[in-house]
Design a protein around this motif. Sequence first.
Motif: not given
Lengths: 163, 125, 120
Positions: B1, B3, B6-7, B10-11, B13-14, B17-18, B54-55, B57-58, C7, C10, C14, C17, C21, C59, C62
Motif C-alpha cells: 500500500m 503512502a 493510505i492518505l 484516511s482523508t 474517512f475523516a 466522520a466530520l 485541516a483535512v 489542507a492535507i 510511508l 503518511a 493517517s 486524522l 475525526s 495538517a 503532512h
Amino acid sequence: MRFRAMRFIVVNLLLTLVWAFVTGSFTLHNLALGFAIGAMSLLLVRDQLPASLNRVRPIKLLLLVGLFFKELMLSAIKVAVMVLRPNMRLRPGIFAYPLTITRDFEITLLANLITLTPGTLSVDVSDDRKMLYVHALSCHDPAAERRAISSGFERRIREAFPL
Amino acid sequence: MSASAILSFSTTFALVALSLGLLLTVARIVRGPTLPDRVLGLDMLVAIAIGFIAVIAIRSGFNLYIDIAIALSLVGFLATVAFARFILARGLSPESAGADSRAAAVPTRGKALAPARRQNKGGRR
Amino acid sequence: MSAGPDLLVAIAVSVLLVAGSIFSLLAALGLLRFPDLYTRMHAASKAGTIGSGLLLLAAGLHALDIAILLRALAGFAFFVLTAPVSAHLLAKAAHQAGYKLTNLSVTDQLPLAKQKSDRL
C-alpha cells in the motif's frame, strides 16, 4: 518602575517568539515586525498586566505542562467512551472547591486545567476568590474530586510558581 | 500500500466522520432547546469546520489553509464570548420557560414541583 | 526521496486524522445525547478541542516543513487555551442567567443571582 519595564520587555520578547512561530519565519525583519506589533498590543493592555511574577521553576512548569497534556488526552477519551455508552448513568452537579492559591493568574490557570481534565468543568469563581465552582459529570463524591484537584493541579501550580 | 493510497483513504474517512459530526451538531442547534445550547452548538460547528479545513489542507496540499483554520478559531472564540455576554445581559429567555421540562426555569405549581424538591435535597447534602 | 520515511509520515498523519475525526464525531454525538447544557459542554470542550487539535497537527505534520508545523502547533496551543475560556464564560453566563441543571443533578452549590451582571 525599572521592574515593570523589565517585565514589559520579557513579555514582549515572548510575544515576538509567538509571532515568529505563527508566521513561520525567523528573519530579522519579521522578528522586528513581531516586536513592534507585540509592543503595540502590550501598550493597549498595559494596565491589565499581571502582578509581578517573582519566581518560576521551569522544570516544575514543564512537569505541569506534561501532566496537563496527559490529562487532556485521558479526559477526551473518557468523554468519548461515556458518549458511546447506551446508558450514561450521569450524576452531574456543581460543587464548591475552596482555593488555597490566591493570585489571579494562578486561579485562571487552575480553572483552565480543571476544565480540560476528566469529568470536571469550572463554572465560576466567587467574588472574594476563595471558592471555585466546578461542574462534574459524576458528582456523587465531591470530597474525592476536591482531594484529586488539591493534590494534583493545585499542588503542581504552587510548586511551579512559588511565592 | 503506497503512502498516497493510505492518505487518500484516511482523508476520506475523516471527511465522512466530520460531515456526520456537522449533521449531528446542526441537529442539536435546531432542537435547542435554549439559547446557550444553540451557542454551544455553533461553537462546536466552528471547531468541526476547523478540523474540516485541516483535512482539506492535507487533501489539496495548500498549506495556506492552516492559516485560515487558525483565523477561524479566533473568530469562533470571539463569537462565543460575545454570545456569552449577550446571554448574561439578556437573562433567561422566555422560550426556555415552557419549551423543555428539563430546563424549566420557573417552577410553576404542580408538575414542576417534584424536580425542584429533588434539587433542594441534593443541595443540602 | 525514498519510500520509507514517506510511508511513515503518511501512516502517522493517517492515525492523527482518524483519531481526530473520531473525537470530533463523538463530541458532536455527545452534544446530542447529554441531557443539559452543562454536561454537553463537557463533550464540546474536551473531545471537540482534542479532535480539531489532532486534525491541525496532522495538517502540520503532512507538510513536512518546520515553519508549517510550528504554525500548526501554535494553532493547537491557541485552541487549547481558548476552548476552556469560552466554555467557562458560557457556563457562567448561563448559570447566572438562571438556566437550570438537569434533573439528574445531585447537587448545586453555586449560589444563584449574585447581582454582578456586568462583571464577566
